[in-house]
Scaffold this motif. Structure first.
Motif, PDB file in Angstrom:
ATOM      1  N   LEU A  34      11.956  -5.583 -92.973  1.00 31.55           N
ATOM      2  CA  LEU A  34      11.113  -6.604 -92.773  1.00 31.55           C
ATOM      3  C   LEU A  34       9.635  -6.607 -93.163  1.00 31.55           C
ATOM      4  CD1 LEU A  34      10.463  -9.204 -91.245  1.00 31.55           C
ATOM      5  CD2 LEU A  34       9.712  -7.863 -89.105  1.00 31.55           C
ATOM      6  N   THR A  35       9.094  -7.540 -94.126  1.00 33.16           N
ATOM      7  CA  THR A  35       7.847  -7.501 -94.513  1.00 33.16           C
ATOM      8  C   THR A  35       6.908  -8.383 -93.593  1.00 33.16           C
ATOM      9  OG1 THR A  35       8.708  -7.440 -96.787  1.00 33.16           O
ATOM     10  CG2 THR A  35       6.421  -8.455 -96.398  1.00 33.16           C
ATOM     11  N   LEU A  36       5.905  -7.876 -93.064  1.00 35.97           N
ATOM     12  CA  LEU A  36       4.814  -8.647 -92.267  1.00 35.97           C
ATOM     13  C   LEU A  36       4.021  -9.415 -93.094  1.00 35.97           C
ATOM     14  CD1 LEU A  36       3.876  -5.202 -90.046  1.00 35.97           C
ATOM     15  CD2 LEU A  36       5.473  -7.084 -89.517  1.00 35.97           C
ATOM     16  N   SER A  37       3.553 -10.439 -92.306  1.00 40.08           N
ATOM     17  CA  SER A  37       2.870 -11.437 -92.699  1.00 40.08           C
ATOM     18  C   SER A  37       1.783 -10.780 -93.497  1.00 40.08           C
ATOM     19  CB  SER A  37       2.407 -12.525 -91.889  1.00 40.08           C
ATOM     20  OG  SER A  37       3.548 -13.274 -91.248  1.00 40.08           O
ATOM     21  N   ASP A  41       5.770  -9.666-100.609  1.00 43.82           N
ATOM     22  CA  ASP A  41       6.274 -10.843-100.983  1.00 43.82           C
ATOM     23  C   ASP A  41       5.732 -12.087 -99.817  1.00 43.82           C
ATOM     24  OD1 ASP A  41       8.387  -9.158 -99.537  1.00 43.82           O
ATOM     25  OD2 ASP A  41       9.246 -11.042 -98.865  1.00 43.82           O
ATOM     26  N   LYS A  42       5.047 -11.521 -98.762  1.00 48.07           N
ATOM     27  CA  LYS A  42       4.489 -12.581 -97.886  1.00 48.07           C
ATOM     28  C   LYS A  42       2.996 -12.537 -97.786  1.00 48.07           C
ATOM     29  CE  LYS A  42       8.494 -12.350 -94.781  1.00 48.07           C
ATOM     30  NZ  LYS A  42       8.965 -12.408 -93.413  1.00 48.07           N
ATOM     31  N   GLN A  43       2.333 -12.064 -98.922  1.00 47.89           N
ATOM     32  CA  GLN A  43       0.974 -12.082 -99.394  1.00 47.89           C
ATOM     33  C   GLN A  43       0.322 -13.440 -99.001  1.00 47.89           C
ATOM     34  OE1 GLN A  43       0.709  -9.979-103.141  1.00 47.89           O
ATOM     35  NE2 GLN A  43      -1.354  -9.464-102.194  1.00 47.89           N
ATOM     36  N   THR A  51       0.159 -11.867 -84.987  1.00 46.71           N
ATOM     37  CA  THR A  51       1.152 -12.383 -86.001  1.00 46.71           C
ATOM     38  C   THR A  51       2.061 -11.335 -86.261  1.00 46.71           C
ATOM     39  OG1 THR A  51      -0.628 -13.695 -86.913  1.00 46.71           O
ATOM     40  CG2 THR A  51       1.252 -13.236 -88.169  1.00 46.71           C
ATOM     41  N   HIS A  52       1.929 -10.216 -86.558  1.00 41.00           N
ATOM     42  CA  HIS A  52       2.742  -9.138 -87.028  1.00 41.00           C
ATOM     43  C   HIS A  52       3.683  -8.647 -85.608  1.00 41.00           C
ATOM     44  CE1 HIS A  52       0.335  -7.414 -90.326  1.00 41.00           C
ATOM     45  NE2 HIS A  52       0.778  -8.784 -90.598  1.00 41.00           N
ATOM     46  N   VAL A  53       3.390  -9.017 -84.374  1.00 42.84           N
ATOM     47  CA  VAL A  53       4.123  -8.868 -83.511  1.00 42.84           C
ATOM     48  C   VAL A  53       5.135  -9.875 -83.200  1.00 42.84           C
ATOM     49  CG1 VAL A  53       4.419  -8.644 -80.721  1.00 42.84           C
ATOM     50  CG2 VAL A  53       2.373  -7.555 -81.797  1.00 42.84           C
ATOM     51  N   PRO A 159      -4.133  -7.028 -94.523  1.00 42.67           N
ATOM     52  CA  PRO A 159      -4.776  -8.205 -93.826  1.00 42.67           C
ATOM     53  C   PRO A 159      -5.714  -7.484 -92.784  1.00 42.67           C
ATOM     54  CG  PRO A 159      -2.909  -8.769 -93.402  1.00 42.67           C
ATOM     55  CD  PRO A 159      -2.578  -7.567 -94.530  1.00 42.67           C
ATOM     56  N   GLY A 160      -6.929  -7.501 -92.853  1.00 42.27           N
ATOM     57  CA  GLY A 160      -7.779  -6.862 -91.911  1.00 42.27           C
ATOM     58  C   GLY A 160      -7.632  -7.272 -90.461  1.00 42.27           C
ATOM     59  N   ALA A 161      -7.317  -8.653 -90.407  1.00 40.83           N
ATOM     60  CA  ALA A 161      -7.249  -9.365 -88.849  1.00 40.83           C
ATOM     61  C   ALA A 161      -6.155  -8.647 -88.151  1.00 40.83           C
ATOM     62  CB  ALA A 161      -7.047 -10.981 -89.125  1.00 40.83           C
ATOM     63  N   SER A 162      -5.035  -8.096 -88.890  1.00 41.16           N
ATOM     64  CA  SER A 162      -4.084  -7.425 -88.065  1.00 41.16           C
ATOM     65  C   SER A 162      -4.427  -6.221 -87.464  1.00 41.16           C
ATOM     66  CB  SER A 162      -2.818  -7.282 -88.894  1.00 41.16           C
ATOM     67  OG  SER A 162      -2.979  -6.527 -90.169  1.00 41.16           O
ATOM     68  N   LEU A 163      -5.361  -5.380 -88.466  1.00 40.09           N
ATOM     69  CA  LEU A 163      -5.880  -4.217 -88.080  1.00 40.09           C
ATOM     70  C   LEU A 163      -6.886  -4.002 -86.922  1.00 40.09           C
ATOM     71  CD1 LEU A 163      -6.589  -2.887 -91.606  1.00 40.09           C
ATOM     72  CD2 LEU A 163      -4.582  -2.406 -90.309  1.00 40.09           C
TER      73      LEU A 163
END
Length: 232
Positions: A34-37, A41-43, A51-53, A159-163
């Motif tokens: 799976l590629t996370l948002s 390829d989901k840049q 979002t990643h959850v 993406p910093g928001a996920s971190l």
């Protein structure tokens, strides 16, 4: 048959598992890298709170997967650990590969080993994204020059928001059936938070004599560990 959902760490996408997938499929299992948002390829897909959850939970539910072995590497241990709670009886086991683990209300940034401020500054200086590593950053991790080039060449800004997204846990993580894979070249002992979880009867520890990215450095050995974990 198990269904493996494979989630790589920061900067990486589903492609990172290309050398692990064939061994799992040859053993008769379903395999879903799976590629996370916001990555690979989901840049173009924005990533914010949870979002990643949701990426992980949605993959499991959309494909109606059962007997799921959720695999989270490095950063992705945080969303994988949260998703494991949310998929209920679809879950067979969680495997954390040299991974961060979620703590309720805490984020990847808040537990950054060099201090949150340093990582926050690096993300701000790069337009809200965590810049990928350079080749020199991969020294001492058991990677060949070819493997380093593949890792660096395929990485995209994270993406910093996920971190900075605080984890949400409904119950203690130690209650989940889990295997923790410690990559010894990245540190001989698990972090304190992982060590506490390993005290649970539900958790198992496996060591690999390699670095932080075993899907590149030792894909066959990693696949065998995953198959063993699925059989527990």
């Amino acid at each position: 048959m198990s269904n493996f959902v494979l989630v790589a760490g920061a900067w990486l996408g589903s492609w990172a598992w290309d050398e692990v997938v064939p061994t799992l499929r040859e053993a008769g299992h379903g395999v879903h890298p799976l590629t996370l948002s916001g990555l690979a390829d989901k840049q173009a897909v924005p990533a914010g709170r949870q979002t990643h959850v949701r990426d992980i939970v949605d993959e499991v539910e959309h494909l109606d997967l059962r007997d799921v072995v959720l695999v989270g590497h490095s950063y992705s241990g945080i969303p994988v650990g949260q998703a494991a709670e949310l998929i209920g009886d679809r879950l067979a086991r969680v495997v954390f590969i040299d991974a961060n683990v979620p703590a309720d209300g805490e984020s990847f940034v808040s537990n950054w080993w060099a201090g949150p401020a340093k990582l926050e500054a690096a993300i701000a200086e790069n337009g809200g994204f965590w810049a990928p590593l350079a080749e020199a950053d991969c020294d001492g991790q058991g990677l060949t020059d070819e493997q380093i080039a593949r890792f660096v060449g395929g990485s995209t800004p994270h993406p910093g928001a996920s971190l900075a997204d605080p984890a949400v846990l409904a119950r203690p993580l130690g209650e989940l059936p889990a295997t923790y894979v410690k990559c010894l070249l990245d540190g001989a002992e698990p972090n304190e938070d992982v060590a506490r979880l390993l005290a649970s009867d539900q958790w198992r520890l496996v060591a690999m004599d390699t670095g932080h990215w075993p899907m590149f450095s030792q894909p066959d050995a990693l696949a065998r560990i995953l198959l063993d974990a699925a059989g527990q």
